[in-house]
Design an enzyme around this catalytic site. Structure first.
Site, PDB file in Angstrom:
ATOM      1  NE  ARG A 227      -3.797  -1.849   2.754  1.00 40.47           N
ATOM      2  CZ  ARG A 227      -4.498  -2.001   3.878  1.00 40.47           C
ATOM      3  NH1 ARG A 227      -4.249  -1.210   4.912  1.00 40.47           N
ATOM      4  NH2 ARG A 227      -5.419  -2.936   3.954  1.00 40.47           N
ATOM      5  CG  HIS A 228       1.217   5.818  -1.686  1.00 41.29           C
ATOM      6  ND1 HIS A 228       0.974   6.911  -0.876  1.00 41.29           N
ATOM      7  CD2 HIS A 228       2.229   6.187  -2.514  1.00 41.29           C
ATOM      8  CE1 HIS A 228       1.800   7.886  -1.194  1.00 41.29           C
ATOM      9  NE2 HIS A 228       2.577   7.476  -2.184  1.00 41.29           N
ATOM     10  N   PRO A 229       1.228   4.999   1.639  1.00 39.72           N
ATOM     11  CG  PRO A 229       2.994   6.320   2.384  1.00 39.72           C
ATOM     12  CD  PRO A 229       2.658   5.254   1.375  1.00 39.72           C
TER      13      PRO A 229
END
Length: 391
Positions: A227-229
């Protein structure tokens, strides 16, 4: 037009990866790189696999096209030869532990007396200042200390090292960047300078927004898997057959994804109206999308989603990368003695593409040519130095 660094002479005292990677980048821009190696042994990475015809392809990957001068810097004559070369050089790059060159009376303060225009680039684990400057460093140590390992992997698995030598390669990139900037500044000031690159510093510089997120949220960023933060959905999903990734970087792309997945109602779902909301509810969003994506093969989804203008890609392994038509079209796989090596990613309109790399040098393979052309030594004198163990 000639390559941008044509005519720049670089003395390369580096070994293994961070330093050799930096000087390789400078070589690719046209510089002449003279690699100084211990007679008989050479760079430690000459012993690193994989091998072909008893030659290290690890070494070849970062030292192709350079010239090798074997020189024993523990001898007085060896030091004097290096100083004579320094007088004619533009740049010296070294990645010894801080203090090593000073013990040899070859530190920047010594060498700038010989050549005030010298660019002296030192790459080390923790830099030439600070309480821990003398500590030894390897890639995994700076990945660990610099925080990147704490954010890599999954929440339920141990901290994970990045899959390539991120610590070394980052330092090599910043070293080359520093050298080019110092060379430009020299054209204005006429003076050389020392460049001090710390592998740890480079890790901190590449933490993206992790430091500011910690200050705002009060929680150290943790591993998020794929995931991207800050963006959602911006991660890998499992299709019926394999994984692929989508990158929904804004609300417009989210609307397009909803339409192409036949879930238009999700555009008005209060949990997913904005990127910030989607990111806050990413666990629920991931579950819903996973149920959809498992109904078709990855390639089918790529065509459906990609045709709708939503960024997506398969997750290639290295075998796939070497077959990638875009990689080939950009000349990013270049032949060297029957082996493909990564090409130069810096594409410039006045820089000619290389279709084949020259091989790496043998230890001391260019002794005669370098010492004759740079210093005017005769072959008899060079042979004498070899017999004495200086070369």
């Amino acid at each position: 037009m000639s390559a941008p660094l044509k005519g720049i002479k670089i003395i390369d005292l580096t070994r293994v990866l961070a330093g050799p990677y930096a000087t390789m980048l400078l070589y690719d821009m046209g510089a002449e790189v003279i690699k100084i190696e211990m007679p008989g042994k050479g760079d430690d990475s000459r012993a690193f696999g994989p091998f072909k015809n008893n030659e290290s392809l690890y070494f070849a990957s970062f030292n192709r096209g350079k010239k090798s001068l074997s020189l024993n810097l523990k001898t007085t004559e060896g030091k004097e030869i290096l100083k004579a070369l320094i007088a004619k050089a533009d740049v010296l790059v070294e990645n010894f532990r801080p203090g090593t060159m000073e013990k040899l009376s070859l530190g920047y303060d010594d060498l700038k007396k010989i050549n005030p225009k010298l660019i002296y680039a030192a790459t080390s684990g923790f830099g030439h200042t600070g309480p821990d400057s003398a500590l030894p460093a390897y890639d995994i140590l700076v990945q660990a200390r610099g925080g990147i390992m704490s954010m890599t992997g999954w929440s339920d698995t141990p901290p994970t090292r990045v899959g390539c030598s991120f610590g070394d390669l980052a330092a090599g990139l910043f070293t080359a960047f520093g050298v080019v900037n110092a060379l430009y500044q020299r054209t204005i000031s006429g003076k050389g300078q020392k460049i001090d690159i710390s592998m740890l510093d480079c890790q901190i510089a590449l933490l993206e927004n992790a430091i500011v997120r910690y200050q705002i949220q009060g929680i150290a960023p943790e591993p998020l898997g794929n995931r991207h933060p800050s963006l959602a959905p911006f991660q890998a999903f499992k299709a019926k057959d394999k994984y692929f990734v989508i990158a929904v970087g804004n609300d417009t792309l989210w609307a397009k994804l909803c339409d192409v997945l036949n879930i238009p109602e999700k555009k008005n779902d209060q949990r997913y109206l904005t990127n910030d909301l989607r990111n806050s509810n990413v666990n629920e969003l991931e579950k819903e999308l996973t149920e959809i994506f498992k109904t078709k093969n990855a390639q089918e989804w790529l065509e459906i989603i990609g045709n709708a203008g939503v960024p997506c890609s398969l997750i290639n392994d290295i075998a796939d990368v070497m077959k990638d038509k875009q990689v080939k079209a950009r000349n990013m796989l270049v032949d060297m003695l029957g082996i493909k090596l990564p090409g130069n990613p810096v594409k410039m309109s006045e820089l000619q593409e290389v279709k084949e790399f020259p091989p790496p040098p043998d230890v001391g393979g260019d002794n005669s040519q370098i010492l004759a052309s740079w210093l005017g030594y005769t072959q008899d004198y060079i042979d004498n130095l070899t017999q004495k163990g200086v070369l």
